[in-house]
Design a protein around this motif. Structure first.
Motif, mmCIF file in Angstrom:
data_model
loop_
_atom_site.group_PDB
_atom_site.id
_atom_site.type_symbol
_atom_site.label_atom_id
_atom_site.label_comp_id
_atom_site.label_asym_id
_atom_site.label_seq_id
_atom_site.Cartn_x
_atom_site.Cartn_y
_atom_site.Cartn_z
ATOM 1 N N GLY A 191 7.730 -8.488 17.205
ATOM 2 C CA GLY A 191 8.594 -8.244 16.241
ATOM 3 C C GLY A 191 9.103 -6.860 16.288
ATOM 4 O O GLY A 191 10.276 -6.490 16.055
ATOM 5 N N ARG A 192 8.345 -6.140 16.412
ATOM 6 C CA ARG A 192 8.613 -4.482 16.851
ATOM 7 C C ARG A 192 9.404 -4.334 18.034
ATOM 8 O O ARG A 192 10.738 -3.604 17.873
ATOM 9 C CB ARG A 192 7.099 -3.730 17.000
ATOM 10 N N HIS A 193 9.365 -5.085 19.112
ATOM 11 C CA HIS A 193 10.198 -4.959 20.169
ATOM 12 C C HIS A 193 11.580 -5.397 19.783
ATOM 13 O O HIS A 193 12.674 -5.103 20.438
ATOM 14 C CB HIS A 193 9.439 -5.793 21.653
ATOM 15 N N ALA A 194 11.512 -6.873 19.132
ATOM 16 C CA ALA A 194 12.665 -7.729 18.655
ATOM 17 C C ALA A 194 13.602 -6.795 17.850
ATOM 18 O O ALA A 194 14.934 -6.791 18.214
ATOM 19 C CB ALA A 194 12.538 -8.840 18.326
ATOM 20 N N ALA A 195 13.118 -6.070 16.869
ATOM 21 C CA ALA A 195 13.837 -5.222 16.060
ATOM 22 C C ALA A 195 14.449 -4.185 16.499
ATOM 23 O O ALA A 195 15.515 -3.709 16.086
ATOM 24 C CB ALA A 195 12.849 -4.677 15.059
ATOM 25 N N ALA A 196 13.954 -3.624 17.254
ATOM 26 C CA ALA A 196 14.556 -2.458 18.375
ATOM 27 C C ALA A 196 15.510 -2.882 19.041
ATOM 28 O O ALA A 196 16.626 -2.138 19.496
ATOM 29 C CB ALA A 196 13.276 -1.768 19.224
ATOM 30 N N ILE A 197 15.740 -4.150 19.656
ATOM 31 C CA ILE A 197 16.914 -4.638 20.339
ATOM 32 C C ILE A 197 18.036 -5.254 19.298
ATOM 33 O O ILE A 197 19.066 -4.761 19.709
ATOM 34 C CB ILE A 197 16.432 -5.732 21.075
ATOM 35 N N ASP A 198 17.787 -6.043 18.597
ATOM 36 C CA ASP A 198 18.843 -6.541 17.566
ATOM 37 C C ASP A 198 17.941 -7.311 16.378
ATOM 38 O O ASP A 198 17.686 -8.207 16.433
ATOM 39 C CB ASP A 198 19.603 -7.511 18.328
ATOM 40 N N LYS A 199 18.153 -6.535 15.169
ATOM 41 C CA LYS A 199 17.491 -6.953 14.088
ATOM 42 C C LYS A 199 18.120 -8.146 13.355
ATOM 43 O O LYS A 199 17.497 -9.105 12.655
ATOM 44 C CB LYS A 199 17.414 -5.833 13.175
ATOM 45 N N ASP A 200 19.585 -8.336 13.890
ATOM 46 C CA ASP A 200 19.999 -9.553 13.365
ATOM 47 C C ASP A 200 19.731 -10.893 14.178
ATOM 48 O O ASP A 200 20.248 -11.934 13.668
ATOM 49 C CB ASP A 200 21.466 -9.552 13.500
ATOM 50 N N ALA A 201 19.056 -10.843 15.104
ATOM 51 C CA ALA A 201 18.524 -11.932 16.205
ATOM 52 C C ALA A 201 17.085 -12.202 16.101
ATOM 53 O O ALA A 201 16.718 -12.759 16.845
ATOM 54 C CB ALA A 201 19.022 -11.753 17.603
ATOM 55 N N LEU A 202 16.428 -11.823 14.881
ATOM 56 C CA LEU A 202 15.035 -11.949 14.660
ATOM 57 C C LEU A 202 14.500 -13.750 14.796
ATOM 58 O O LEU A 202 13.573 -13.701 15.237
ATOM 59 C CB LEU A 202 14.665 -11.133 13.397
ATOM 60 N N GLY A 203 15.342 -14.161 14.115
ATOM 61 C CA GLY A 203 15.135 -15.722 13.930
ATOM 62 C C GLY A 203 15.180 -16.277 15.546
ATOM 63 O O GLY A 203 14.068 -16.857 15.994
ATOM 64 N N THR A 204 16.082 -16.028 16.282
ATOM 65 C CA THR A 204 16.018 -16.337 17.723
ATOM 66 C C THR A 204 14.698 -15.848 18.524
ATOM 67 O O THR A 204 14.262 -16.591 19.283
ATOM 68 C CB THR A 204 17.205 -16.077 18.400
ATOM 69 N N ALA A 205 14.532 -14.468 18.163
ATOM 70 C CA ALA A 205 13.597 -13.848 19.174
ATOM 71 C C ALA A 205 12.236 -14.496 18.599
ATOM 72 O O ALA A 205 11.524 -14.409 19.698
ATOM 73 C CB ALA A 205 13.621 -12.216 18.838
ATOM 74 N N MET A 206 11.900 -14.578 17.312
ATOM 75 C CA MET A 206 10.792 -15.143 17.032
ATOM 76 C C MET A 206 10.696 -16.492 17.463
ATOM 77 O O MET A 206 9.455 -17.149 17.474
ATOM 78 C CB MET A 206 10.403 -14.766 15.546
ATOM 79 N N GLY A 207 11.744 -17.217 17.428
ATOM 80 C CA GLY A 207 11.418 -18.737 17.900
ATOM 81 C C GLY A 207 11.215 -18.731 19.368
ATOM 82 O O GLY A 207 10.295 -19.636 19.768
ATOM 83 N N MET A 208 11.887 -17.900 20.237
ATOM 84 C CA MET A 208 11.348 -17.681 21.618
ATOM 85 C C MET A 208 10.030 -17.467 21.826
ATOM 86 O O MET A 208 9.204 -18.015 22.524
ATOM 87 C CB MET A 208 12.385 -16.899 22.358
#
Length: 277
Positions: A191-208
């Motif tokens: 989540g720390r890496h995903a939030a640094a890229i795009d916090k609006d796409a956390l659902g997609t990032a955590m799904g992956m």
């Protein structure tokens, strides 16, 4: 006063997500003690029994990325309500109408469809609710390098458990140092890496993220059942599981820790203040 209200809201959201996680996990694990009964009623081999749980995880895993993308589009809360309803209907159908092996597979898969959206939505809400810019001051990599060998050791000990108490003790030990301890670290790390890229796409990032992590759950039940059919015992399967845990620890050794400064994270997401739900 405003900060106190925010903290109270965040706490209530986290409690609700924890309760949801408890229900999803309870629904999933409630099937396992029933497998022996189902096997006798339908005269199924261990491989076919493993396919029942495999059908759940196959659909569950397949739902991870699509549900994460859908959650980012229509809202995580809305998708959670819809998919929880689907999961509940599937369980009801499993108990009342599953009178054949095919129906068992269908209702189990439908439950996986409903449950599969929970983690992308829940992780996305959680990471938007709780500040994900916390530094790695506790040393996630060091903790992981301790957890994986300890988890393997507890799995190995299960092969020597011959009575209920040692079995329960080894399962509790695995719960302390195994997947239940690794998951929060992995979620915070990813989540720390995903939030640094795009916090609006956390659902997609955590799904992956959860898709990759749960892929083994599709194969493991079938492989475990196959090993039991061949050897007549689950001992070899436990040895394989312990070896996989050791391998996971070895792979963690090669992870490079990327440093994100708070200023960079703030700049990346300064224009985005998303609704956590």
């Amino acid at each position: 006063m405003h900060n106190a209200e925010i903290n109270k809201t965040s706490l209530l959201i986290l409690i609700a997500l924890c309760l949801g996680w408890t229900l999803i996990y309870a629904d999933r694990t409630a099937l396992y003690p029933l497998l022996s009964v189902i096997g006798k009623d339908f005269n199924l081999s261990a491989t076919l029994l493993g396919t029942i749980t495999g059908s759940y995880f196959l659909v569950y895993v397949a739902m991870q990325i699509p549900s994460g993308m859908l959650a980012d589009k229509i809202g995580k809360k809305k998708l959670l309500i819809i998919t929880f309803f689907i999961a509940g209907v599937a369980l009801l159908g499993f108990g009342l109408f599953a009178r054949s092996y095919i129906l068992l597979l269908l209702f189990t898969a439908l439950h996986g469809l409903g449950a599969g959206a929970f983690y992308p939505c829940a992780y996305g809400i959680m990471l938007n609710t709780v500040d994900s810019k916390i530094s790695d001051k506790f040393g996630r990599k060091k903790i992981a390098l301790m957890l994986f060998p300890l988890g393997a050791f507890t799995i190995f000990l299960m092969t020597y458990a011959r009575s209920p108490f040692p079995i329960i003790l080894s399962l509790v030990a695995y719960g302390i140092v195994g997947k239940s301890s690794w998951d929060p670290i992995a979620v915070a790390w990813a989540g720390r890496h995903a939030a640094a890229i795009d916090k609006d796409a956390l659902g997609t990032a955590m799904g992956m993220f959860n898709f990759v992590g749960m892929m083994s759950a599709v194969v493991a039940p079938v492989v475990t059942g196959y090993i039991r059919d061949i050897t007549g015992s689950l001992v070899t399967a436990y040895y394989v599981a312990a070896a996989m845990s050791i391998l996971g620890g070895c792979l963690v050794m090669f992870i490079k820790l990327l440093q994100f400064s708070p200023d960079n994270l703030l700049h990346t997401n300064s224009h985005k203040l998303p609704n956590p739900l």
